[in-house]
Design a protein around this motif. Structure first.
Motif, PDB file in Angstrom:
ATOM      1  N   ALA A  84       7.836  39.219  44.326  1.00 56.81           N
ATOM      2  CA  ALA A  84       7.091  38.311  43.439  1.00 56.81           C
ATOM      3  C   ALA A  84       6.682  39.047  42.167  1.00 56.81           C
ATOM      4  O   ALA A  84       6.022  40.083  42.228  1.00 56.81           O
ATOM      5  N   THR A  85       7.105  38.530  41.045  1.00 53.31           N
ATOM      6  CA  THR A  85       6.757  39.116  39.741  1.00 53.31           C
ATOM      7  C   THR A  85       6.639  38.026  38.700  1.00 53.31           C
ATOM      8  O   THR A  85       7.481  37.131  38.618  1.00 53.31           O
ATOM      9  N   VAL A  86       5.571  38.122  37.909  1.00 52.13           N
ATOM     10  CA  VAL A  86       5.340  37.147  36.838  1.00 52.13           C
ATOM     11  C   VAL A  86       5.174  37.934  35.534  1.00 52.13           C
ATOM     12  O   VAL A  86       4.541  39.016  35.529  1.00 52.13           O
ATOM     13  N   ARG A  91       0.418  35.737  33.763  1.00 49.69           N
ATOM     14  CA  ARG A  91      -0.303  35.950  35.023  1.00 49.69           C
ATOM     15  C   ARG A  91      -1.646  35.216  35.052  1.00 49.69           C
ATOM     16  O   ARG A  91      -2.175  34.857  34.003  1.00 49.69           O
ATOM     17  N   HIS A  92      -2.176  35.000  36.243  1.00 45.21           N
ATOM     18  CA  HIS A  92      -3.481  34.344  36.489  1.00 45.21           C
ATOM     19  C   HIS A  92      -3.470  32.873  36.070  1.00 45.21           C
ATOM     20  O   HIS A  92      -4.486  32.331  35.684  1.00 45.21           O
ATOM     21  N   ARG A  93      -2.310  32.258  36.077  1.00 44.40           N
ATOM     22  CA  ARG A  93      -2.241  30.819  35.749  1.00 44.40           C
ATOM     23  C   ARG A  93      -1.581  30.026  36.881  1.00 44.40           C
ATOM     24  O   ARG A  93      -1.101  28.916  36.666  1.00 44.40           O
ATOM     25  N   GLY A  94      -1.508  30.645  38.047  1.00 44.61           N
ATOM     26  CA  GLY A  94      -1.006  29.909  39.211  1.00 44.61           C
ATOM     27  C   GLY A  94       0.505  29.898  39.366  1.00 44.61           C
ATOM     28  O   GLY A  94       1.035  29.150  40.199  1.00 44.61           O
ATOM     29  N   ILE A  95       1.221  30.739  38.599  1.00 48.75           N
ATOM     30  CA  ILE A  95       2.696  30.729  38.706  1.00 48.75           C
ATOM     31  C   ILE A  95       3.139  31.233  40.081  1.00 48.75           C
ATOM     32  O   ILE A  95       3.990  30.628  40.741  1.00 48.75           O
ATOM     33  N   ASN A  96       2.526  32.340  40.537  1.00 50.48           N
ATOM     34  CA  ASN A  96       2.948  32.835  41.852  1.00 50.48           C
ATOM     35  C   ASN A  96       2.528  31.881  42.965  1.00 50.48           C
ATOM     36  O   ASN A  96       3.220  31.771  43.969  1.00 50.48           O
ATOM     37  N   SER A  97       1.435  31.171  42.769  1.00 51.44           N
ATOM     38  CA  SER A  97       1.057  30.159  43.776  1.00 51.44           C
ATOM     39  C   SER A  97       2.151  29.096  43.879  1.00 51.44           C
ATOM     40  O   SER A  97       2.518  28.674  44.977  1.00 51.44           O
ATOM     41  N   THR A 122       1.280  42.928  50.804  1.00 46.97           N
ATOM     42  CA  THR A 122       0.645  42.878  49.484  1.00 46.97           C
ATOM     43  C   THR A 122      -0.867  42.995  49.630  1.00 46.97           C
ATOM     44  O   THR A 122      -1.371  43.300  50.710  1.00 46.97           O
ATOM     45  N   TRP A 123      -1.573  42.745  48.534  1.00 42.37           N
ATOM     46  CA  TRP A 123      -3.025  42.790  48.577  1.00 42.37           C
ATOM     47  C   TRP A 123      -3.542  41.486  49.178  1.00 42.37           C
ATOM     48  O   TRP A 123      -3.091  40.405  48.811  1.00 42.37           O
ATOM     49  N   ASN A 125      -5.671  38.402  49.520  1.00 39.92           N
ATOM     50  CA  ASN A 125      -6.349  37.630  48.463  1.00 39.92           C
ATOM     51  C   ASN A 125      -6.384  36.153  48.847  1.00 39.92           C
ATOM     52  O   ASN A 125      -5.645  35.705  49.729  1.00 39.92           O
ATOM     53  N   MET A 127      -5.241  33.419  47.677  1.00 38.27           N
ATOM     54  CA  MET A 127      -4.027  32.588  47.631  1.00 38.27           C
ATOM     55  C   MET A 127      -3.321  32.605  48.994  1.00 38.27           C
ATOM     56  O   MET A 127      -2.900  31.563  49.504  1.00 38.27           O
ATOM     57  N   TYR A 128      -3.210  33.795  49.579  1.00 37.88           N
ATOM     58  CA  TYR A 128      -2.559  33.890  50.885  1.00 37.88           C
ATOM     59  C   TYR A 128      -3.449  33.340  51.996  1.00 37.88           C
ATOM     60  O   TYR A 128      -2.975  32.679  52.915  1.00 37.88           O
ATOM     61  N   LYS A 149      -2.354  47.803  49.675  1.00 40.47           N
ATOM     62  CA  LYS A 149      -1.602  46.673  50.243  1.00 40.47           C
ATOM     63  C   LYS A 149      -1.667  46.707  51.762  1.00 40.47           C
ATOM     64  O   LYS A 149      -1.877  47.765  52.362  1.00 40.47           O
TER      65      LYS A 149
HETATM   66  C1  LIG Z   1       1.007  39.639  41.706  1.00 40.01           C
HETATM   67  C2  LIG Z   1       1.540  38.605  40.693  1.00 40.01           C
HETATM   68  C3  LIG Z   1       2.954  38.224  41.095  1.00 40.01           C
HETATM   69  C4  LIG Z   1       0.615  37.405  40.706  1.00 40.01           C
HETATM   70  O1  LIG Z   1       1.181  36.396  39.875  1.00 40.01           O
HETATM   71  P1  LIG Z   1       0.263  35.270  39.196  1.00 40.01           P
HETATM   72  O2  LIG Z   1       1.155  34.206  38.694  1.00 40.01           O
HETATM   73  O3  LIG Z   1      -0.679  35.916  38.259  1.00 40.01           O
HETATM   74  O4  LIG Z   1      -0.550  34.755  40.446  1.00 40.01           O
HETATM   75  P2  LIG Z   1      -1.314  33.374  40.563  1.00 40.01           P
HETATM   76  O5  LIG Z   1      -2.031  33.105  39.298  1.00 40.01           O
HETATM   77  O6  LIG Z   1      -0.445  32.329  41.118  1.00 40.01           O
HETATM   78  O7  LIG Z   1      -2.253  33.834  41.721  1.00 40.01           O
HETATM   79  C5  LIG Z   1      -3.450  33.280  42.124  1.00 40.01           C
HETATM   80  C6  LIG Z   1      -4.275  34.465  42.630  1.00 40.01           C
HETATM   81  O8  LIG Z   1      -3.683  35.145  43.742  1.00 40.01           O
HETATM   82  C7  LIG Z   1      -3.425  36.534  43.457  1.00 40.01           C
HETATM   83  N1  LIG Z   1      -2.043  36.835  43.801  1.00 40.01           N
HETATM   84  C8  LIG Z   1      -0.971  36.075  43.520  1.00 40.01           C
HETATM   85  N2  LIG Z   1       0.144  36.646  44.013  1.00 40.01           N
HETATM   86  C9  LIG Z   1      -0.228  37.787  44.607  1.00 40.01           C
HETATM   87  C10 LIG Z   1       0.474  38.797  45.283  1.00 40.01           C
HETATM   88  N3  LIG Z   1       1.808  38.761  45.468  1.00 40.01           N
HETATM   89  N4  LIG Z   1      -0.219  39.812  45.769  1.00 40.01           N
HETATM   90  C11 LIG Z   1      -1.538  39.872  45.608  1.00 40.01           C
HETATM   91  N5  LIG Z   1      -2.273  38.962  44.969  1.00 40.01           N
HETATM   92  C12 LIG Z   1      -1.612  37.922  44.468  1.00 40.01           C
HETATM   93  C13 LIG Z   1      -3.580  36.705  42.000  1.00 40.01           C
HETATM   94  O9  LIG Z   1      -4.177  37.967  41.753  1.00 40.01           O
HETATM   95  C14 LIG Z   1      -4.420  35.507  41.559  1.00 40.01           C
HETATM   96  O10 LIG Z   1      -5.768  35.832  41.489  1.00 40.01           O
HETATM   97  P3  LIG Z   1      -6.413  36.168  40.056  1.00 40.01           P
HETATM   98  O11 LIG Z   1      -5.892  35.178  39.078  1.00 40.01           O
HETATM   99  O12 LIG Z   1      -7.863  36.087  40.341  1.00 40.01           O
HETATM  100  O13 LIG Z   1      -5.943  37.546  39.753  1.00 40.01           O
HETATM  101  C15 LIG Z   1       1.528  39.187  39.255  1.00 40.01           C
HETATM  102  O14 LIG Z   1       0.242  39.703  38.977  1.00 40.01           O
HETATM  103  C16 LIG Z   1       2.533  40.305  39.047  1.00 40.01           C
HETATM  104  O15 LIG Z   1       3.674  40.045  38.673  1.00 40.01           O
HETATM  105  N6  LIG Z   1       2.136  41.565  39.278  1.00 40.01           N
HETATM  106  C17 LIG Z   1       3.047  42.690  39.147  1.00 40.01           C
HETATM  107  C18 LIG Z   1       4.046  42.717  40.269  1.00 40.01           C
HETATM  108  C19 LIG Z   1       3.379  42.782  41.635  1.00 40.01           C
HETATM  109  O16 LIG Z   1       2.427  43.539  41.845  1.00 40.01           O
HETATM  110  N7  LIG Z   1       3.907  41.974  42.569  1.00 40.01           N
HETATM  111  C20 LIG Z   1       3.414  41.900  43.931  1.00 40.01           C
HETATM  112  C21 LIG Z   1       4.066  42.958  44.692  1.00 40.01           C
HETATM  113  S1  LIG Z   1       3.614  42.868  46.376  1.00 40.01           S
END
Ligand SMILES: CC(C)(COP(=O)(O)OP(=O)(O)OC[C@H]1O[C@@H](n2cnc3c(N)ncnc32)[C@H](O)[C@@H]1OP(=O)(O)O)[C@@H](O)C(=O)NCCC(=O)NCCS
Length: 167
Positions: A84-86, A91-97, A122-123, A125, A127-128, A149
């Motif tokens: 997962a990478t954004v 980031r922080h706009r719900g894309i990974n969600s 992962t960490w 948090n 969302m999970y 993690k």
């Molecule tokens: C981790 C990552 C993918 C989150 O993407 P995002 O689009 O910002 O996440 P969302 O806005 O959908 O997430 C909602 C919340 O869940 C957390 N979250 C989402 N995906 C996560 C993940 N894979 N691991 C841990 N926390 C995550 C986010 O921190 C966010 O909280 P915040 O806005 O208070 O920080 C992005 O920060 C990223 O690309 N980081 C670098 C690569 C990385 O570390 N990938 C995970 C490797 S395990």
């Protein structure tokens, strides 16, 4: 916010998808593995066999996020989430969600109505947590070399209705 589309990775977008990892400073080992997994997804050499399935988040025809899911080799009822990478500015706009929701939908469609489990490293948090994931390692036993993690696991029960499969 602009409309966001979540679709499967296609061959024409391989380099653009890899660039998302490069701008996010993933290390050389990770870049090697993710490229190999993407190539295997797009043109695997064993007909019908795919390990990691990649999806991308698109805004205005541009990739802003990438993520994958894969059946685990441990058991056919276990799946892994990975890669997962954004893009930093998105980031922080719900894309990974959104990408998590789509990956869980695809896993259910792939697996059918039977029970299955999904793991991710992962960490911990919200969302999970909201999606049913619980940490497998107690806080005090998480080692420093994992950068905080831990292994999260979620179990999904019998589905009453199987959603249609779109590949
Ligand atoms: C981790 C990552 C993918 C989150 O993407 P995002 O689009 O910002 O996440 P969302 O806005 O959908 O997430 C909602 C919340 O869940 C957390 N979250 C989402 N995906 C996560 C993940 N894979 N691991 C841990 N926390 C995550 C986010 O921190 C966010 O909280 P915040 O806005 O208070 O920080 C992005 O920060 C990223 O690309 N980081 C670098 C690569 C990385 O570390 N990938 C995970 C490797 S395990």
């Amino acid at each position: 916010m602009e409309p966001i589309e979540i679709v499967n990775l296609t061959p024409d977008r391989l380099e653009e998808a890899l660039a998302v990892f490069k701008v996010s400073d993933w290390d050389e080992d990770s870049l090697f593995y993710v490229k190999a997994e993407m190539q295997a997804f797009l043109k695997g050499d064993i007909n019908g066999y795919i390990r990691a399935h990649f999806i991308v988040a698109i805004v205005d025809k541009r990739i802003i996020g990438v993520a994958a899911w894969a059946p685990s080799m441990c058991s056919f009822w276990l799946y892994e989430l990975s890669w997962a990478t954004v893009l930093p500015e998105w980031r922080h706009r719900g894309i990974n969600s959104l990408m998590l929701t789509e990956r869980l939908r695809q896993i259910r469609a792939h697996h059918g109505s039977e029970v299955f489990s999904v793991m991710v490293c992962t960490w911990d948090n919200p969302m999970y947590t909201q999606n049913g994931f619980v940490p497998m390692e107690p806080q005090g036993r998480r080692s420093l070399d994992k950068k905080g993690k831990c292994l999260l696991l979620a179990q999904f029960g019998l589905a009453t209705k199987t959603p249609p499969v779109h590949w």
